[in-house]
Write a protein that holds these residues in place. Structure first.
Motif, PDB file in Angstrom:
ATOM      1  N   UNK A  66       3.880  37.663 -59.876  1.00  0.00           N
ATOM      2  CA  UNK A  66       5.156  37.022 -59.556  1.00  0.00           C
ATOM      3  C   UNK A  66       5.023  35.851 -58.578  1.00  0.00           C
ATOM      4  N   UNK A  67       3.853  35.712 -57.956  1.00  0.00           N
ATOM      5  CA  UNK A  67       3.726  34.775 -56.830  1.00  0.00           C
ATOM      6  C   UNK A  67       3.811  33.323 -57.292  1.00  0.00           C
ATOM      7  N   UNK A  68       4.562  32.526 -56.542  1.00  0.00           N
ATOM      8  CA  UNK A  68       4.689  31.111 -56.887  1.00  0.00           C
ATOM      9  C   UNK A  68       5.136  30.291 -55.683  1.00  0.00           C
ATOM     10  N   UNK A  69       4.947  28.997 -55.759  1.00  0.00           N
ATOM     11  CA  UNK A  69       5.444  28.077 -54.723  1.00  0.00           C
ATOM     12  C   UNK A  69       6.931  27.885 -55.011  1.00  0.00           C
ATOM     13  N   UNK A  70       7.736  28.774 -54.434  1.00  0.00           N
ATOM     14  CA  UNK A  70       9.167  28.838 -54.758  1.00  0.00           C
ATOM     15  C   UNK A  70       9.908  27.569 -54.350  1.00  0.00           C
TER      16      UNK A  70
ATOM     17  N   UNK B 161      10.206  35.794 -59.604  1.00  0.00           N
ATOM     18  CA  UNK B 161       9.247  34.976 -58.848  1.00  0.00           C
ATOM     19  C   UNK B 161       9.341  35.373 -57.379  1.00  0.00           C
ATOM     20  N   UNK B 162       8.195  35.428 -56.730  1.00  0.00           N
ATOM     21  CA  UNK B 162       8.149  35.762 -55.312  1.00  0.00           C
ATOM     22  C   UNK B 162       7.473  34.610 -54.578  1.00  0.00           C
ATOM     23  N   UNK B 163       8.093  34.166 -53.505  1.00  0.00           N
ATOM     24  CA  UNK B 163       7.533  33.047 -52.748  1.00  0.00           C
ATOM     25  C   UNK B 163       6.179  33.412 -52.142  1.00  0.00           C
ATOM     26  N   UNK B 164       5.237  32.475 -52.251  1.00  0.00           N
ATOM     27  CA  UNK B 164       3.930  32.692 -51.617  1.00  0.00           C
ATOM     28  C   UNK B 164       4.044  32.646 -50.091  1.00  0.00           C
ATOM     29  N   UNK B 165       5.199  32.185 -49.604  1.00  0.00           N
ATOM     30  CA  UNK B 165       5.424  32.150 -48.154  1.00  0.00           C
ATOM     31  C   UNK B 165       6.286  33.300 -47.651  1.00  0.00           C
ATOM     32  N   UNK B 166       6.728  34.178 -48.550  1.00  0.00           N
ATOM     33  CA  UNK B 166       7.480  35.354 -48.094  1.00  0.00           C
ATOM     34  C   UNK B 166       6.512  36.209 -47.289  1.00  0.00           C
TER      35      UNK B 166
ATOM     36  N   UNK C  50      18.132  34.290 -66.843  1.00  0.00           N
ATOM     37  CA  UNK C  50      18.005  33.875 -65.446  1.00  0.00           C
ATOM     38  C   UNK C  50      16.608  34.193 -64.908  1.00  0.00           C
ATOM     39  N   UNK C  51      16.206  33.384 -63.935  1.00  0.00           N
ATOM     40  CA  UNK C  51      14.987  33.677 -63.188  1.00  0.00           C
ATOM     41  C   UNK C  51      15.425  34.171 -61.821  1.00  0.00           C
ATOM     42  N   UNK C  52      14.867  35.289 -61.385  1.00  0.00           N
ATOM     43  CA  UNK C  52      15.242  35.884 -60.112  1.00  0.00           C
ATOM     44  C   UNK C  52      14.158  35.607 -59.091  1.00  0.00           C
ATOM     45  N   UNK C  53      14.581  35.044 -57.970  1.00  0.00           N
ATOM     46  CA  UNK C  53      13.612  34.553 -57.006  1.00  0.00           C
ATOM     47  C   UNK C  53      13.762  35.276 -55.669  1.00  0.00           C
ATOM     48  N   UNK C  54      12.644  35.696 -55.126  1.00  0.00           N
ATOM     49  CA  UNK C  54      12.623  36.237 -53.762  1.00  0.00           C
ATOM     50  C   UNK C  54      12.042  35.151 -52.876  1.00  0.00           C
ATOM     51  N   UNK C  55      12.901  34.597 -52.042  1.00  0.00           N
ATOM     52  CA  UNK C  55      12.529  33.439 -51.237  1.00  0.00           C
ATOM     53  C   UNK C  55      11.710  33.814 -50.013  1.00  0.00           C
ATOM     54  N   UNK C  56      11.204  32.775 -49.344  1.00  0.00           N
ATOM     55  CA  UNK C  56      10.364  32.966 -48.163  1.00  0.00           C
ATOM     56  C   UNK C  56      11.080  33.669 -47.010  1.00  0.00           C
TER      57      UNK C  56
END
Ligand code: GDP
Length: 424
Positions: free
Chosen positions: A198-202, A96-101, A63-69
């Protein structure tokens, strides 16, 4: 296919375990709101974990774990949680961490504590994780987005500007030490280095994943009654706890959320202050608290004893409706096996009238619970894996709740372990 898992009550419904189970079958797990202020308890082959910021999928390699904005991102805490699980033998998760968080700043935690101190006896019972000051700043437009860490000139200018404002409050309102902008900038450089991998365009990532047919799980924190709009305002959290917000806090179209699994607890518990109509006290409450959850009902983040109560049909039906539940997971049913009979709150009496609809806070303050009593089953139901093998009175309890909720109960949890689940 996007699914959400959310709570119908005050939080602590046992979402962690159900999320962990569903996580195994998901490609991507997304946190879309809240921060490190509440916790999930997960028990698996690596041990027992209380996760606060990381999505529950961190235990799976696939799984990929994502922290959203929508999340309040405490960067040192993120680092700590990753280090903690890795030190306990869990392989390094894909994160992955949202670049907008937005970033939870050190001063948000300070302001949270200072404000509770200032309020004294009228305090909110905050977990002092900085969540309310964080979201206040986000909407006051003085928050810091992750993306801003990578633009040095703008960052420097903004640190100076925001520090100036914060220092006026610190000096004149709270009489506390001031923030040094150079030190703050230094801290943000450290944050940048931690979060960079971790930063990405989630939002883009998730929208592509939807097109590719990936299975995505939106993981909610707390429950409906802690939602800032629909909960027991002002004793609520500062970001929406509703599945609908999952679309915003992750950056996906709302119509993609096809399944909303809402977790409902077989009795009530709450942490912190606020309205709680079916609350019980004294020895009756102590016994339920002692037997509740896994080793007692105490907060996963704070260790505070939880407030206890009987199942509340009025609050839970509302909780389920506001989530838009498509199915219900009923949890911690095993705990009730000691009772001869089980009171269930079926209505609220307000100014002499009985209502079945959950009212606004001012009305709620006046509400008295109307109880119906169901027979207990006086049996340990842990270890049972088929619905039909449950004692008759236990099935009647489930079916009573299901009828009151108006949504199918598709899962019954009868113990803290992942395999302790009965599908219907
Ligand atoms: P969350 O905030 O909704 O994620 O709640 P937690 O995951 O922290 O769950 C609250 C507690 O209940 C934890 O200690 C869990 O291990 C425990 N728990 C979850 N499901 C069950 C269950 O079906 N039976 C029992 N006895 N404990 C459970």
């Amino acid at each position: 296919m996007v699914r959400a898992i959310v709570g119908a009550n005050w939080g602590d419904e046992g979402k962690g375990k159900i999320t962990d189970m569903l996580g195994e079958k998901s490609d991507i797990i997304v946190r879309f709101q809240g921060g490190s202020n509440a916790g999930h308890t997960i028990i698996n082959e690596y041990g027992k974990f209380a996760l606060h910021l990381l999505p529950s999928g961190v235990f799976y390699q696939h799984t990929t774990c994502v922290i959203g904005n929508g999340v309040a991102l405490n960067i040192p805490y993120l680092q700590k949680e990753i280090d903690d699980i890795v030190s306990q033998g869990v392989p390094k998760p894909n994160i992955l961490v949202s670049d907008r968080a937005q970033i939870l700043m050190p001063y948000h935690i300070d302001f949270d504590a200072y404000e509770e101190e200032r309020l004294g006896g009228k305090a909110f019972g905050s977990t002092k994780s900085g969540i309310a000051p964080f979201y206040s700043d986000k909407y006051a437009k003085i928050g810091f987005q992750v993306s801003e860490l990578f633009d040095e000139d703008t960052l420097k200018e903004k640190v100076a500007r925001v520090t100036e404002q914060k220092n006026i409050m610190l000096e004149h309102m709270y009489h506390k030490p001031l923030i040094n902008p150079d030190e703050l900038l230094e801290t943000l450089h450290e944050y940048r280095d931690i979060v960079k991998p971790y930063v990405c365009d989630v939002s883009l990532y998730l929208n592509n994943a939807i097109k590719e047919g990936k299975t995505i799980l939106l993981e909610g924190q707390l429950g409906t009654l802690k939602d800032p709009d629909f909960g027991i305002y002002p004793m609520v959290t500062s970001s929406s706890t509703l599945a609908s917000y999952g679309a915003i806090g992750a950056g996906i179209p709302c119509y993609e959320i096809k399944d909303i699994i809402t977790v409902v607890k077989a009795y009530s518990s709450a942490v912190g202050a606020g309205e709680f109509v079916s609350e019980i006290f004294g020895e009756e409450a102590d016994e339920l608290r002692r037997r509740g959850g896994d080793g007692g009902e105490f907060g996963a983040t704070t260790g505070r004893p939880r407030r206890m109560g009987w199942f509340d049909c009025v609050a839970s039906r509302y909780g389920v409706r506001m989530q838009g539940a498509t199915e219900v997971a009923l949890t911690v049913l095993d705990v009730l096996g000691y009772l001869d009979e089980i009171p269930v709150c079926v209505g609220y009496e307000i100014d002499g009238e009985i209502t079945k609809d959950f009212p606004v806070t001012a009305q709620l303050k006046k509400a008295k619970p109307v109880y119906e009593t169901l027979p207990g089953w006086k049996e340990d139901i842990r270890g049972i894996t088929e619905y039909d093998k449950l004692p008759e009175n236990c099935r009647k309890y489930i079916e009573f709740i299901e009828k009151e909720l108006g949504v199918p109960v598709t899962m019954v949890s009868n113990g803290p372990k992942r395999e302790e689940i009965i599908y219907r």
